[in-house]
Design an enzyme around this catalytic site. Sequence first.
Site, mmCIF file in Angstrom:
data_model
loop_
_atom_site.group_PDB
_atom_site.id
_atom_site.type_symbol
_atom_site.label_atom_id
_atom_site.label_comp_id
_atom_site.label_asym_id
_atom_site.label_seq_id
_atom_site.Cartn_x
_atom_site.Cartn_y
_atom_site.Cartn_z
ATOM 1 N N LEU A 165 32.321 37.994 -9.241
ATOM 2 C CA LEU A 165 33.348 38.012 -7.725
ATOM 3 C C LEU A 165 33.489 36.381 -7.447
ATOM 4 O O LEU A 165 33.375 35.683 -7.368
ATOM 5 C CB LEU A 165 33.086 38.315 -6.388
ATOM 6 C CG LEU A 165 33.021 39.612 -6.505
ATOM 7 C CD1 LEU A 165 31.655 40.461 -5.471
ATOM 8 C CD2 LEU A 165 33.594 40.542 -7.530
ATOM 9 N N TRP A 167 35.388 32.706 -5.032
ATOM 10 C CA TRP A 167 34.619 32.704 -3.734
ATOM 11 C C TRP A 167 35.680 33.028 -2.725
ATOM 12 O O TRP A 167 35.694 32.069 -1.797
ATOM 13 C CB TRP A 167 34.204 31.251 -3.624
ATOM 14 C CG TRP A 167 35.102 30.515 -4.570
ATOM 15 C CD1 TRP A 167 33.916 30.170 -5.668
ATOM 16 C CD2 TRP A 167 35.728 29.315 -4.544
ATOM 17 N NE1 TRP A 167 35.511 28.983 -6.210
ATOM 18 C CE2 TRP A 167 36.444 28.191 -5.223
ATOM 19 C CE3 TRP A 167 36.795 29.328 -3.071
ATOM 20 C CZ2 TRP A 167 37.378 27.786 -5.373
ATOM 21 C CZ3 TRP A 167 38.272 28.452 -3.116
ATOM 22 C CH2 TRP A 167 38.480 27.439 -3.517
ATOM 23 N N LYS A 191 28.128 40.775 -8.974
ATOM 24 C CA LYS A 191 27.750 39.130 -8.630
ATOM 25 C C LYS A 191 28.150 39.032 -7.952
ATOM 26 O O LYS A 191 29.659 38.184 -8.128
ATOM 27 C CB LYS A 191 27.673 39.047 -10.042
ATOM 28 C CG LYS A 191 26.675 37.302 -9.891
ATOM 29 C CD LYS A 191 27.031 36.153 -10.895
ATOM 30 C CE LYS A 191 28.326 35.186 -10.702
ATOM 31 N NZ LYS A 191 28.556 34.177 -9.647
ATOM 32 N N SER A 245 38.997 32.168 -12.965
ATOM 33 C CA SER A 245 39.757 31.239 -13.226
ATOM 34 C C SER A 245 40.028 31.702 -14.422
ATOM 35 O O SER A 245 39.110 32.712 -15.455
ATOM 36 C CB SER A 245 39.211 29.922 -12.984
ATOM 37 O OG SER A 245 37.515 30.051 -14.295
ATOM 38 N N THR A 248 37.022 30.538 -17.701
ATOM 39 C CA THR A 248 36.165 32.153 -17.005
ATOM 40 C C THR A 248 36.175 33.299 -17.614
ATOM 41 O O THR A 248 35.441 33.708 -18.467
ATOM 42 C CB THR A 248 35.519 31.877 -16.029
ATOM 43 O OG1 THR A 248 34.902 30.357 -14.801
ATOM 44 C CG2 THR A 248 33.825 32.649 -15.392
ATOM 45 N N TYR A 255 31.590 37.296 -24.248
ATOM 46 C CA TYR A 255 30.697 37.734 -24.148
ATOM 47 C C TYR A 255 30.828 39.753 -25.160
ATOM 48 O O TYR A 255 29.924 40.157 -25.562
ATOM 49 C CB TYR A 255 30.284 38.396 -22.730
ATOM 50 C CG TYR A 255 29.917 36.348 -22.153
ATOM 51 C CD1 TYR A 255 30.041 35.444 -23.049
ATOM 52 C CD2 TYR A 255 30.498 36.000 -21.185
ATOM 53 C CE1 TYR A 255 29.795 34.057 -21.937
ATOM 54 C CE2 TYR A 255 30.100 34.746 -19.986
ATOM 55 C CZ TYR A 255 30.179 34.559 -20.335
ATOM 56 O OH TYR A 255 29.726 33.263 -20.106
ATOM 57 N N GLU A 267 41.456 38.925 -13.785
ATOM 58 C CA GLU A 267 41.935 38.861 -12.614
ATOM 59 C C GLU A 267 42.003 37.686 -13.147
ATOM 60 O O GLU A 267 40.966 36.631 -11.995
ATOM 61 C CB GLU A 267 42.400 39.529 -11.644
ATOM 62 C CG GLU A 267 43.246 39.654 -10.781
ATOM 63 C CD GLU A 267 44.262 38.810 -9.829
ATOM 64 O OE1 GLU A 267 44.280 37.920 -9.957
ATOM 65 O OE2 GLU A 267 43.028 38.739 -8.251
ATOM 66 N N CYS A 268 42.903 36.772 -13.275
ATOM 67 C CA CYS A 268 42.528 34.614 -13.399
ATOM 68 C C CYS A 268 43.583 34.182 -12.193
ATOM 69 O O CYS A 268 44.221 35.102 -11.407
ATOM 70 C CB CYS A 268 42.901 34.787 -14.459
ATOM 71 S SG CYS A 268 41.926 35.544 -16.148
ATOM 72 N N CYS A 302 44.946 32.916 -5.739
ATOM 73 C CA CYS A 302 45.040 32.964 -7.134
ATOM 74 C C CYS A 302 47.326 33.442 -6.753
ATOM 75 O O CYS A 302 47.529 32.909 -8.119
ATOM 76 C CB CYS A 302 44.807 33.796 -7.591
ATOM 77 S SG CYS A 302 44.690 35.802 -6.605
ATOM 78 N N LYS A 352 38.923 17.880 -6.556
ATOM 79 C CA LYS A 352 39.644 18.052 -7.533
ATOM 80 C C LYS A 352 40.763 18.098 -7.213
ATOM 81 O O LYS A 352 42.022 17.586 -7.684
ATOM 82 C CB LYS A 352 38.920 19.839 -8.262
ATOM 83 C CG LYS A 352 40.410 20.427 -9.545
ATOM 84 C CD LYS A 352 40.019 21.592 -9.471
ATOM 85 C CE LYS A 352 41.870 22.230 -9.673
ATOM 86 N NZ LYS A 352 41.771 23.645 -9.695
ATOM 87 N N GLU A 389 47.613 24.921 -11.916
ATOM 88 C CA GLU A 389 47.021 25.323 -10.465
ATOM 89 C C GLU A 389 45.882 24.593 -10.092
ATOM 90 O O GLU A 389 44.717 24.234 -10.212
ATOM 91 C CB GLU A 389 46.237 26.500 -10.892
ATOM 92 C CG GLU A 389 45.893 27.579 -9.665
ATOM 93 C CD GLU A 389 44.530 29.189 -10.495
ATOM 94 O OE1 GLU A 389 43.810 28.468 -11.112
ATOM 95 O OE2 GLU A 389 45.016 29.687 -9.274
HETATM 96 P P1 ADP Z 1 36.022 28.667 -10.282
HETATM 97 O O1 ADP Z 1 36.212 28.282 -11.408
HETATM 98 O O2 ADP Z 1 36.830 28.475 -9.073
HETATM 99 O O3 ADP Z 1 34.975 28.200 -9.471
HETATM 100 P P2 ADP Z 1 34.976 30.895 -11.925
HETATM 101 O O4 ADP Z 1 35.931 31.032 -12.694
HETATM 102 O O5 ADP Z 1 33.935 29.699 -12.390
HETATM 103 O O6 ADP Z 1 36.004 29.966 -10.786
HETATM 104 O O7 ADP Z 1 34.053 31.779 -10.601
HETATM 105 C C1 ADP Z 1 34.601 32.789 -10.746
HETATM 106 C C2 ADP Z 1 33.234 34.051 -11.175
HETATM 107 O O8 ADP Z 1 32.633 33.694 -12.240
HETATM 108 C C3 ADP Z 1 31.984 33.089 -10.289
HETATM 109 O O9 ADP Z 1 31.338 34.614 -9.721
HETATM 110 C C4 ADP Z 1 30.975 32.256 -10.968
HETATM 111 O O10 ADP Z 1 29.981 32.381 -10.960
HETATM 112 C C5 ADP Z 1 31.204 33.232 -12.221
HETATM 113 N N1 ADP Z 1 31.411 31.857 -13.695
HETATM 114 C C6 ADP Z 1 31.337 30.518 -13.817
HETATM 115 N N2 ADP Z 1 31.102 30.330 -14.538
HETATM 116 C C7 ADP Z 1 30.858 31.630 -15.537
HETATM 117 C C8 ADP Z 1 29.399 31.709 -16.963
HETATM 118 N N3 ADP Z 1 29.698 30.575 -18.096
HETATM 119 N N4 ADP Z 1 29.803 32.916 -17.496
HETATM 120 C C9 ADP Z 1 29.953 34.264 -16.704
HETATM 121 N N5 ADP Z 1 30.328 33.713 -14.727
HETATM 122 C C10 ADP Z 1 30.749 32.713 -14.610
#
Ligand code: ADP
Length: 496
Positions: A165, A167, A191, A245, A248, A255, A267-268, A302, A352, A389
């Site tokens: 999820l 934030w 998570k 994002s 990520t 993975y 969903e990005c 988003c 940022k 973005e």
């Molecule tokens: P933001 O960049 O806006 O904080 P993220 O895409 O990084 O958004 O975060 C979305 C979710 O992905 C969060 O739950 C975050 O903990 C998780 N996340 C971030 N980095 C990783 C990673 N390297 N591997 C797996 N999950 C991740």
Amino acid sequence: MTNLLTKAEYTAIAESLILPRAAFIDGKFRTGTGPKLITRNPATGEKLAEIAACGSEDVDLAVARAREAFDQGHWAKMPPAERKVILVRLAKLITRNRRELAVMESLDGGKPISDCEGVDIPESIECIKWHAELIDKIYDQTAPTGDDALSIIVREPLGVVAAILPWNFPMLMLAWKIGPALAAGNSVIVKPAEQTPLTALRVAELAYEAGIPTGVLQVLPGDGPTVGEPIGRHPGIDAVSFTGSTETGKRFLIYSAESNLKKVTLECGGKNPAVVLSDAENLDHVAEHVVNAAFWNMGENCSAASRLIVHAAVKEPLLERITARLRDWKTGDPLDPAHHLGCLVSTEHAQKVGSYLSGEAIAGGKMDGPYLPPTVYDVSADDARAREEIFGPILSVITVQSDDEAIPLANDTNYGLTASIFSSNIRKAIRAAREIKAGTVTVNSYGEGNAATPFGGWKQSGFGGRDNGIHAHDQFTEVKTIWIDLNNPKDGDNVG
Ligand code: ADP
């Protein structure tokens, strides 16, 4: 419409909250083995809770318990109408605790309490109820086979699925994922984002109170590398549904490819256009929607329409109306119901967003600690603010001289999540809606649809499926064909 309380009343609720401090595994709160997670109130910087968060051992334990629960079938094989009753009960428990959850959400993410009360919590309840009510109303199919056979096409739950999820809408995104995933009969591991773990943990507790069997819903707080990656790579997890994002999201595809080819739905991000054509009428109405589209949830959304593509003929009167309207959009203490905008989610994120502030702004433009009021810039189409973005309350206005320029410009992006078209000519509007490459296109309005309509992105805004609506169930089920031969058995076959 929810009746809002006063700031003093919300503050009193905030002071009386008992915040979760551990992971939720195997039906109870449990100390995680990972590094402690400190969650802060972004408006004040104060520590809200120190959470005994998870490590990869906890992921292993949660997956083992989730698999056991799935195999026992207490949830997966429960008659659909009974699963429905339990999920409806969960929706009722969330409703009963809605004020507490709204305040928790506001404190954890800096979101304005009026939105938490009026949008996030009620839409989460609606989403869980919608999927609960669907459980005993989805029929499977048969395919045309001829007289010699009968085919039965059934949907089955995948098994153990994970939700990762973001934030920005911690509770609503939780509902978007667990609503269909639980309705389909899966065991679900959640998570939450490390910035905003509180409401997901509380909802897990309420889910057990509602009657969800042990192991069926578990919440693992922690950061991306410590908990997200082990989930993404776990051989015992059958699917991951991610919102966050694009960068990520792409990691989850890696993975999956490097582990067990688990299903991945992403969903990005988005750089969504609001396109105002030369014949848009009622500019007051357009301004109302553009302001909401760009600044709702501080633009940390988003689907925020952060690009206003406007025809020169209507630009000046529209901008006048937008700036007039923004005078009523106050920014400040998230717990004050008079504020439309709260604060940005963290100091890092504020930095940022702040890096995009430069030059003369039509409105706003000045950061005040974690707060940035609605900010509007007139930019060229190649300005970084028109292309990247930002995930903050910054609207970039791009001017076109003809309607024909507008749609190619709207499509000139790597993203394709949402778009809005404003025109008084319905044929022109529908044609534009068909030409725009995005998952949701709204006409003469801004929005994301509702619980019944699929939501997700084209291009680098999404992958693999949709949230919301019946389409969301595709993420969490597999299709199976059962083929039954109806021919008479040959002489001599032993058929009793
Ligand atoms: P933001 O960049 O806006 O904080 P993220 O895409 O990084 O958004 O975060 C979305 C979710 O992905 C969060 O739950 C975050 O903990 C998780 N996340 C971030 N980095 C990783 C990673 N390297 N591997 C797996 N999950 C991740």
